[in-house]
Design an enzyme around this catalytic site. Structure first.
Site, PDB file in Angstrom:
ATOM      1  N   ASN A   7      24.703   0.293  48.868  1.00 57.03           N
ATOM      2  CA  ASN A   7      24.743   0.231  47.406  1.00 57.03           C
ATOM      3  C   ASN A   7      26.129   0.716  46.984  1.00 57.03           C
ATOM      4  O   ASN A   7      26.378   1.920  46.924  1.00 57.03           O
ATOM      5  CB  ASN A   7      23.635   1.115  46.832  1.00 57.03           C
ATOM      6  N   ARG A  90      22.997  -4.167  47.678  1.00 55.93           N
ATOM      7  CA  ARG A  90      22.545  -4.223  46.292  1.00 55.93           C
ATOM      8  C   ARG A  90      23.661  -4.849  45.453  1.00 55.93           C
ATOM      9  O   ARG A  90      24.798  -4.392  45.493  1.00 55.93           O
ATOM     10  CB  ARG A  90      22.262  -2.815  45.773  1.00 55.93           C
ATOM     11  N   VAL A 331      13.040  11.168  35.362  1.00 57.64           N
ATOM     12  CA  VAL A 331      12.218  11.664  34.246  1.00 57.64           C
ATOM     13  C   VAL A 331      10.750  11.294  34.473  1.00 57.64           C
ATOM     14  O   VAL A 331       9.856  12.146  34.383  1.00 57.64           O
ATOM     15  CB  VAL A 331      12.722  11.075  32.902  1.00 57.64           C
ATOM     16  N   GLY A 332      10.490  10.043  34.788  1.00 52.90           N
ATOM     17  CA  GLY A 332       9.111   9.575  34.953  1.00 52.90           C
ATOM     18  C   GLY A 332       8.374  10.299  36.068  1.00 52.90           C
ATOM     19  O   GLY A 332       7.182  10.589  35.958  1.00 52.90           O
TER      20      GLY A 332
HETATM   21  P1  ADP Z   1      19.693   7.793  38.040  1.00 50.40           P
HETATM   22  O1  ADP Z   1      19.408   6.771  37.013  1.00 50.40           O
HETATM   23  O2  ADP Z   1      21.087   8.335  37.961  1.00 50.40           O
HETATM   24  O3  ADP Z   1      19.246   7.429  39.448  1.00 50.40           O
HETATM   25  P2  ADP Z   1      17.563   9.759  38.178  1.00 50.40           P
HETATM   26  O4  ADP Z   1      16.468   8.827  38.495  1.00 50.40           O
HETATM   27  O5  ADP Z   1      17.994  10.725  39.204  1.00 50.40           O
HETATM   28  O6  ADP Z   1      18.826   9.025  37.573  1.00 50.40           O
HETATM   29  O7  ADP Z   1      17.116  10.582  36.863  1.00 50.40           O
HETATM   30  C1  ADP Z   1      17.944  11.497  36.257  1.00 50.40           C
HETATM   31  C2  ADP Z   1      17.207  12.089  35.066  1.00 50.40           C
HETATM   32  O8  ADP Z   1      16.001  12.699  35.546  1.00 50.40           O
HETATM   33  C3  ADP Z   1      18.014  13.200  34.382  1.00 50.40           C
HETATM   34  O9  ADP Z   1      17.906  13.046  32.974  1.00 50.40           O
HETATM   35  C4  ADP Z   1      17.282  14.447  34.810  1.00 50.40           C
HETATM   36  O10 ADP Z   1      17.342  15.432  33.828  1.00 50.40           O
HETATM   37  C5  ADP Z   1      15.855  13.956  34.944  1.00 50.40           C
HETATM   38  N1  ADP Z   1      15.081  14.883  35.776  1.00 50.40           N
HETATM   39  C6  ADP Z   1      15.195  15.088  37.101  1.00 50.40           C
HETATM   40  N2  ADP Z   1      14.331  16.083  37.496  1.00 50.40           N
HETATM   41  C7  ADP Z   1      13.683  16.487  36.386  1.00 50.40           C
HETATM   42  C8  ADP Z   1      12.676  17.459  36.118  1.00 50.40           C
HETATM   43  N3  ADP Z   1      12.155  18.212  37.082  1.00 50.40           N
HETATM   44  N4  ADP Z   1      12.237  17.596  34.844  1.00 50.40           N
HETATM   45  C9  ADP Z   1      12.766  16.831  33.855  1.00 50.40           C
HETATM   46  N5  ADP Z   1      13.699  15.901  34.043  1.00 50.40           N
HETATM   47  C10 ADP Z   1      14.157  15.719  35.285  1.00 50.40           C
END
Ligand code: ADP
Length: 412
Positions: A7, A90, A331-332
């Site tokens: 990637n 990717r 976040v999810g």
């Molecule tokens: P990317 O799109 O860069 O791959 P990620 O999937 O790693 O991003 O998601 C990053 C987001 O997830 C950030 O906004 C981070 O704050 C949020 N995040 C990661 N862990 C937590 C947590 N334990 N609680 C709330 N938000 C989280």
């Protein structure tokens, strides 16, 4: 067979070496600041991470170092390059050319290059990764897996914008959708977890990371998604605005004397959670500030959840309901407070979050109540697995491969 998944970003190169027969990740890593004398390289085998600071002249040099790490030293996982059966890349933009992943040849490379007009940083980076692999492993077959391909099945009423039709013909301005490899994985995995055929389900997949998108997958066919002509569209994200009144763009350009590039920068890098809260693009920091009573952080948090809710509602309307809603990415997967806010108030529509299950941590899990008509499932996404699987399938068109349910999530 081992498949190297690449990637490549404009200044980064992420990789995983996957044994597709066992679905085991043998090694993974990341090169950052490629093209700079202050490069950083991380190589991970099992739980052992090696971090090296060293100049990374270009993608070819970064890849040479990656291959060295795979082949030699304490953490070597293969003995010769012949043990890499194929490489999966990717590629962000496949335009209207690529409706599925493709074996890379000169024609495919030319098309990816042509499409760089639509995604300049991303497609050029992918080409740099492809060229680097070609130089080092000229005999190894390579496959391109496109972020946009999954959404090529959307009907015109979903992908066309209500602007003069000639701009679609002249510039290809239409909704392409992104994060397609993730949405494909999430929808297939959700069907697997529920033990149902994907063709019997209406699925809404929510990829909520730094970049965020939601997709509607109707009986196995994606019919709409929130990202559009570019990944700027749709949901409020870490630093991206998502959809706004388009007149705001011309208003601000006129009143602030902004160039197109400056406006682009504001919408992509200074908006979203960061722009509204003034604190961070990181939801954890916005959450902490909102818990401490910061009004703009509270507003940013509420806007984020409310916009997610609206997209879920739109897609339920499009599919006359939903059977499953999937949550994924940073976040999810991790933020129980955001999940609670998104799913508050849906009981009349048969969506009931289980407050206790929502608090649990771990990998894949159903977090809706048993009596909820719609299942809510948290699934860690695994785009690398999909890239490896597509790569394998394309070079072994007639072989059987391990089903998705056997994926090991140990590195997710
Ligand atoms: P990317 O799109 O860069 O791959 P990620 O999937 O790693 O991003 O998601 C990053 C987001 O997830 C950030 O906004 C981070 O704050 C949020 N995040 C990661 N862990 C937590 C947590 N334990 N609680 C709330 N938000 C989280």
């Amino acid at each position: 067979m081992n498949i190297l998944v690449i990637n490549a970003g404009s200044s980064s190169l992420k990789y995983q070496l996957v044994d597709i027969d066992t679905n085991k990740v043998l090694a993974r890593g990341l090169c950052e600041r490629v093209g700079s004398p202050d490069g950083i390289r991380k190589h991970v085998v099992d739980d052992n991470e090696v971090r090296v600071e060293q100049p990374l002249k270009d993608h070819t040099e970064a890849l040479e170092l990656v291959i060295n790490s795979l082949l030699s030293g304490e953490d070597a996982v293969i003995e010769s390059l012949d043990e890499i059966g194929a490489v999966g890349h990717r590629v962000v933009h496949g335009g209207e050319y690529f409706k599925k992943s493709a074996l890379i040849d000169d024609e495919v490379i030319a098309k990816i290059d042509e499409l760089a007009e639509l995604a300049p940083l991303h497609n050029k980076a992918a080409l740099a990764g492809i060229e680097a692999c070609r130089a080092l492993m000229p005999e190894t077959p390579m496959v391109a897996v496109f972020d946009t391909a999954f959404f090529q099945s959307m009907p015109p009423k979903s992908y066309m914008y209500p602007i003069p039709y000639e701009y679609y013909e002249k510039y290809g301005i239409r909704k392409y959708g992104f994060h397609g490899t993730s949405h494909r994985y999430l929808s297939e995995r959700a069907a697997d977890i529920l033990g149902e055929d994907i063709r019997d389900l209406r699925i809404i997949t929510c990829h909520l990371g730094n970049g965020c998108s939601i997709a509607a997958i109707d009986h196995g066919v994606p019919i709409d998604t929130s990202m559009g002509f570019t990944p700027l569209d749709g949901l409020m994200m870490g630093t991206r605005s998502g959809s706004i009144d388009p007149a705001i763009v011309t208003f601000l350009m006129e009143h602030e004397g902004l160039s197109a590039e400056e406006m682009n920068n504001i919408l992509n890098k200074q908006s979203g959670l960061l722009g509204v809260s003034g604190i961070s693009n990181d939801l954890r920091m916005v959450r902490d500030a909102s818990n401490a009573g910061d009004e703009r952080a509270i507003l940013a948090y509420e806007m984020y959840s409310s916009i997610c809710k609206k997209y879920i509602g739109q897609y339920m309307a499009l599919m006359s309901g939903a059977d499953v809603i999937v949550l994924s990415a940073g976040v999810g997967e991790n933020c129980q407070k955001m999940r609670r806010m998104i799913f508050t108030g849906w009981q009349p529509l048969g969506i009931i979050l289980d407050q206790e299950k929502n608090k649990q941590r771990g990998f894949e899990r159903i977090i809706s109540q048993d009596d909820s008509d719609v299942a809510i499932i948290v699934i860690p996404t695994d785009e690398e697995y999909m890239i490896a699987r597509d790569t394998y399938e394309i070079i072994h068109e007639n072989s059987q491969i391990v089903p998705i349910s056997a994926v090991q999530n140990e590195f997710v």
